[in-house]
Design a protein around this motif. Structure first.
Motif, PDB file in Angstrom:
ATOM      1  N   SER A 104      -6.614  -2.096  -2.587  1.00 43.37           N
ATOM      2  CA  SER A 104      -6.969  -2.186  -4.004  1.00 43.37           C
ATOM      3  C   SER A 104      -5.771  -2.002  -4.934  1.00 43.37           C
ATOM      4  N   SER A 153      -2.794   1.215   4.109  1.00 45.35           N
ATOM      5  CA  SER A 153      -3.069   2.154   3.021  1.00 45.35           C
ATOM      6  C   SER A 153      -3.574   3.455   3.638  1.00 45.35           C
ATOM      7  N   ARG A 162      -8.575  -0.623   3.447  1.00 46.94           N
ATOM      8  CA  ARG A 162      -9.948  -0.374   3.850  1.00 46.94           C
ATOM      9  C   ARG A 162     -10.711  -1.677   4.068  1.00 46.94           C
TER      10      ARG A 162
HETATM   11  C1  FAD Z   1      -2.708  13.196  -3.089  1.00 46.63           C
HETATM   12  C2  FAD Z   1      -2.990  11.786  -2.726  1.00 46.63           C
HETATM   13  C3  FAD Z   1      -2.042  11.088  -2.008  1.00 46.63           C
HETATM   14  C4  FAD Z   1      -2.285   9.773  -1.615  1.00 46.63           C
HETATM   15  N1  FAD Z   1      -1.322   9.104  -0.936  1.00 46.63           N
HETATM   16  C5  FAD Z   1      -1.531   7.820  -0.589  1.00 46.63           C
HETATM   17  C6  FAD Z   1      -0.540   7.053   0.094  1.00 46.63           C
HETATM   18  O1  FAD Z   1       0.542   7.550   0.429  1.00 46.63           O
HETATM   19  N2  FAD Z   1      -0.823   5.770   0.404  1.00 46.63           N
HETATM   20  C7  FAD Z   1      -2.011   5.158   0.063  1.00 46.63           C
HETATM   21  O2  FAD Z   1      -2.200   3.978   0.377  1.00 46.63           O
HETATM   22  N3  FAD Z   1      -2.950   5.868  -0.570  1.00 46.63           N
HETATM   23  C8  FAD Z   1      -2.746   7.172  -0.900  1.00 46.63           C
HETATM   24  N4  FAD Z   1      -3.742   7.853  -1.537  1.00 46.63           N
HETATM   25  C9  FAD Z   1      -5.078   7.249  -1.639  1.00 46.63           C
HETATM   26  C10 FAD Z   1      -5.232   6.268  -2.793  1.00 46.63           C
HETATM   27  O3  FAD Z   1      -5.585   6.970  -3.945  1.00 46.63           O
HETATM   28  C11 FAD Z   1      -6.341   5.260  -2.456  1.00 46.63           C
HETATM   29  O4  FAD Z   1      -7.532   5.954  -2.181  1.00 46.63           O
HETATM   30  C12 FAD Z   1      -6.039   4.350  -1.267  1.00 46.63           C
HETATM   31  O5  FAD Z   1      -4.747   3.800  -1.415  1.00 46.63           O
HETATM   32  C13 FAD Z   1      -7.074   3.275  -1.176  1.00 46.63           C
HETATM   33  O6  FAD Z   1      -6.843   2.458  -0.051  1.00 46.63           O
HETATM   34  P1  FAD Z   1      -7.368   0.952  -0.014  1.00 46.63           P
HETATM   35  O7  FAD Z   1      -6.749   0.199  -1.115  1.00 46.63           O
HETATM   36  O8  FAD Z   1      -7.156   0.467   1.370  1.00 46.63           O
HETATM   37  O9  FAD Z   1      -8.931   1.146  -0.187  1.00 46.63           O
HETATM   38  P2  FAD Z   1      -9.874   0.763  -1.396  1.00 46.63           P
HETATM   39  O10 FAD Z   1      -9.393   1.326  -2.665  1.00 46.63           O
HETATM   40  O11 FAD Z   1     -11.240   1.084  -0.948  1.00 46.63           O
HETATM   41  O12 FAD Z   1      -9.698  -0.803  -1.513  1.00 46.63           O
HETATM   42  C14 FAD Z   1     -10.156  -1.714  -0.580  1.00 46.63           C
HETATM   43  C15 FAD Z   1      -9.926  -3.079  -1.152  1.00 46.63           C
HETATM   44  O13 FAD Z   1     -10.247  -4.046  -0.182  1.00 46.63           O
HETATM   45  C16 FAD Z   1     -10.883  -5.134  -0.823  1.00 46.63           C
HETATM   46  N5  FAD Z   1     -11.698  -5.827   0.171  1.00 46.63           N
HETATM   47  C17 FAD Z   1     -12.767  -5.342   0.858  1.00 46.63           C
HETATM   48  N6  FAD Z   1     -13.241  -6.256   1.711  1.00 46.63           N
HETATM   49  C18 FAD Z   1     -12.480  -7.350   1.567  1.00 46.63           C
HETATM   50  C19 FAD Z   1     -12.491  -8.641   2.162  1.00 46.63           C
HETATM   51  N7  FAD Z   1     -13.374  -8.983   3.108  1.00 46.63           N
HETATM   52  N8  FAD Z   1     -11.560  -9.540   1.770  1.00 46.63           N
HETATM   53  C20 FAD Z   1     -10.644  -9.204   0.822  1.00 46.63           C
HETATM   54  N9  FAD Z   1     -10.590  -8.011   0.222  1.00 46.63           N
HETATM   55  C21 FAD Z   1     -11.499  -7.091   0.582  1.00 46.63           C
HETATM   56  C22 FAD Z   1     -11.693  -4.533  -1.934  1.00 46.63           C
HETATM   57  O14 FAD Z   1     -11.929  -5.476  -2.960  1.00 46.63           O
HETATM   58  C23 FAD Z   1     -10.786  -3.382  -2.377  1.00 46.63           C
HETATM   59  O15 FAD Z   1      -9.926  -3.776  -3.449  1.00 46.63           O
HETATM   60  C24 FAD Z   1      -3.505   9.162  -1.956  1.00 46.63           C
HETATM   61  C25 FAD Z   1      -4.449   9.863  -2.694  1.00 46.63           C
HETATM   62  C26 FAD Z   1      -4.202  11.153  -3.084  1.00 46.63           C
HETATM   63  C27 FAD Z   1      -5.228  11.877  -3.884  1.00 46.63           C
END
Ligand code: FAD
Lengths: 308, 249
Positions: free
Chosen positions: A258, A225, A200
């Motif tokens: 994350s 992700s 994200r």
């Molecule tokens: C049933 C179920 C199945 C799922 N299956 C999957 C799956 O297969 N795969 C998966 O990935 N997720 C899955 N999820 C979702 C998972 O729980 C998380 O919501 C998801 O992985 C979060 O994605 P993220 O880390 O990209 O986003 P976030 O958790 O929002 O993290 C974003 C990160 O980016 C960092 N960031 C933001 N801006 C910057 C910047 N400019 N420079 C550096 N860092 C920055 C932040 O500090 C944060 O740590 C599932 C959830 C459920 C409930």
């Protein structure tokens, strides 16, 4: 009795997954057959014949098999089942779609996502997003199982297994309408040695261009992700995780991710994990071999430049 | 059109489970439980079909001990019309679950059965497909969009390389992927209303199904922990480590 492996292909080329599943099959027993079901898939048959450890390639070539539908693929496999002790497929969308139907029609259980073959009837598989490993002993006469390809090395080439053509054709009521496959010159996620993955934190689809540049410098595949896919930054087939692709590259670079349990489930078997995140508390750092607390919009361009 | 939605009670997706010290299973005592996220998406899709006037009734069914009634009530609060609880203390494998659901479907005769594609505890991804096979119904797994047209269903599926669209004659089975919809939150009035919606209870014997033992869980162990890594101070240091220490680039 012999072991049957369902080949994974697109009618034109055999996927590397199949060579990996053959390795799993060889850990169970010596006689391994591969079923190639599809349409006009002669090149796939040749590639399957070439795999070491395969003694026979069964070919079901018919227009009704072109779309690789679970409905009639399952009937075809059930028809062959009496000759086999084990039926294996990759835990891919094809294997997951098809094998449970086979198991149900044979009145046996299916063992999903096998990562270790302990013996001919005992297997290890992850549960709870990989937070536990279950060792399961099957009592069923025919073992039906999907295998996690990333847990096995590919069987090498250098063979010319015999070919048997199957004439019986099974119809399906399911109709194929259309398909849109992501075309990319980069390596496939499942088989890439290096993966650059964005979350994200990337902020937009355009910003993924930066990761693509980095990937191209490294000869890497691009992953994502769930949050990045849900936000529409990239297509669904890039999702890594519990419910997406399970990968085990030599190097996984997580950028703006994350490190949720569900994401870790898909990549924590990577040999080396790098995390770039601006939040020092992000859980991804707990599994990373090298962590860099930085704004990705500064770190990634710098990384691209420093790779020359 | 009647829609049947089988649902499962699982450990909440945000909870990290631990293996019991005796390596017999995962410790689920006192953990927060929830409706499996994929089942929730399946319920939501069925309710939307009803709201759109395509479905007339949404029936949810769950298998397990009395505790699963909590998740059935959740599904009723999301908009399902009635619930069926198949009461058993046994831990059943998907093929056994599929057989019990077949017995339910033989009575209910739903035209569409929507499952979640997998439960986040066993991660099996089997039950919908097994049920479809036992019912000899066509299936579309990993659905991200469904469109109903007269007696056929057009389903877009998330597959390994991208997307695929299939057309199925009804009755049919669909399994829901994450992007099929975003489930609503149950409103307080709907939670109250759900308490009065019908919930029938059957035993395995009531359904006349005999189940077999298919496997033994020999042990459940924790995965290998990754050893703690290091923090680097700059991109230059990162590149140096990757080249000379890890030797991966
Ligand atoms: C049933 C179920 C199945 C799922 N299956 C999957 C799956 O297969 N795969 C998966 O990935 N997720 C899955 N999820 C979702 C998972 O729980 C998380 O919501 C998801 O992985 C979060 O994605 P993220 O880390 O990209 O986003 P976030 O958790 O929002 O993290 C974003 C990160 O980016 C960092 N960031 C933001 N801006 C910057 C910047 N400019 N420079 C550096 N860092 C920055 C932040 O500090 C944060 O740590 C599932 C959830 C459920 C409930």
């Amino acid at each position: 009795m012999a072991i049957l492996v369902l080949a994974e292909h697109d009618n034109a080329a055999l996927k590397l997954d199949t060579a990996k599943i053959v390795t799993a099959a060889r850990a169970i027993g010596d006689e391994v057959h591969v079923l190639v079901a599809g349409h006009q898939c002669g090149a796939v048959v040749q590639a399957a014949q070439a795999l070491q450890g395969v003694s026979q390639v069964l070919v079901a070539d018919a227009s009704v098999y072109e779309a690789h539908l679970a409905e009639n693929f399952a009937k075809l496999l059930v028809d062959l089942a009496p000759n086999y002790s084990h039926i294996l497929a990759s835990a891919s969308s094809l294997g997951k779609d098809t094998l449970p139907r086979v198991a149900a029609l044979l009145d046996v259980a299916q063992i999903s996502e096998v990562i270790t073959v302990v013996s001919a009837d005992t297997f290890v598989r992850p549960v709870y997003a990989g937070n536990a490993l279950a060792t399961v002993q099957s009592h069923d006469a025919i073992k039906v199982m999907t295998v996690r390809a990333s847990a096995f090395d590919a069987a090498p080439e250098g063979n010319s297994a015999a070919v048997t053509t199957l004439d019986k054709v099974f119809e399906a009521r399911t109709q194929f309408v259309s398909q849109s496959l992501t075309v990319s010159a980069r390596p496939e996620l499942g088989n890439a040695g290096i993966i650059v993955s964005g979350g994200r934190g990337m902020g937009s689809g355009e910003n993924f261009g930066m990761l693509e540049q980095l990937a191209d410098k490294l000869g890497a595949a691009v992953g994502a992700s769930r949050a990045a896919v849900d936000a529409g930054f990239v297509p669904n087939d890039l999702q890594v995780g519990q419910t997406g692709k399970i990968v085990a590259p030599n190097l996984y670079i997580a950028v703006g991710i994350s490190g949720a349990i569900q994401h870790l489930a898909g990549m924590k078997d990577a040999k080396v994990i790098v995390a770039i995140n601006k939040d020092a508390e992000a859980p991804i750092f707990q599994v990373a071999d090298y962590g860099l607390v930085a704004d990705l919009f500064e770190a990634v361009p710098e990384l691209i430049t420093s790779l020359g | 059109m009647k829609v049947l939605v089988p649902v499962k009670r699982v450990v909440d997706a945000n909870v990290k489970v631990r293996v019991k010290a005796d390596n017999t299973s995962v410790d689920t005592a006192n953990l927060k439980m929830a409706l499996n996220p994929f089942c929730e998406i399946a319920v939501e899709e069925a309710v939307r079909l009803k709201e759109a006037g395509s479905a007339t009734e949404v029936v949810v069914v769950s298998i397990g001990n009395k505790a699963v009634q909590e998740q059935l009530r959740t599904a009723l609060a999301l908009g399902a019309d009635r619930a069926i609880h198949i009461d058993t203390e046994d831990e059943l494998v998907p093929v056994s679950i599929a057989k019990l659901l077949k017995a339910v479907q033989d009575k209910e005769q739903a035209e569409l059965v929507i499952f979640g594609k997998q439960s986040i505890d066993g991660d099996n991804n089997q039950t919908g497909q097994m049920f479809a096979a036992l019912m000899d119904m066509p299936q579309a797994t990993f659905a991200s969009e469904i469109k109903l047209e007269a007696n056929t269903l057009q389903v877009t599926r998330e597959i390994d390389g991208g997307m695929q669209t299939l057309k199925l004659p009804l009755p049919a089975v669909v399994t829901a992927d994450l992007r099929l919809n975003e489930p609503r939150y149950a409103s307080l009035p709907n939670i109250m209303k759900a308490k009065r919606k019908p919930l029938e209870v059957f035993t395995v014997a009531d359904l006349g199904v005999t189940l077999k033992s298919h496997q033994t869980v020999v042990k459940v162990t924790p995965p290998a922990e990754r050893k703690a890594g290091i923090m680097v101070a700059s991109v230059a240091e990162l590149v140096e480590k990757l080249k000379n220490e890890a030797k991966v680039i």
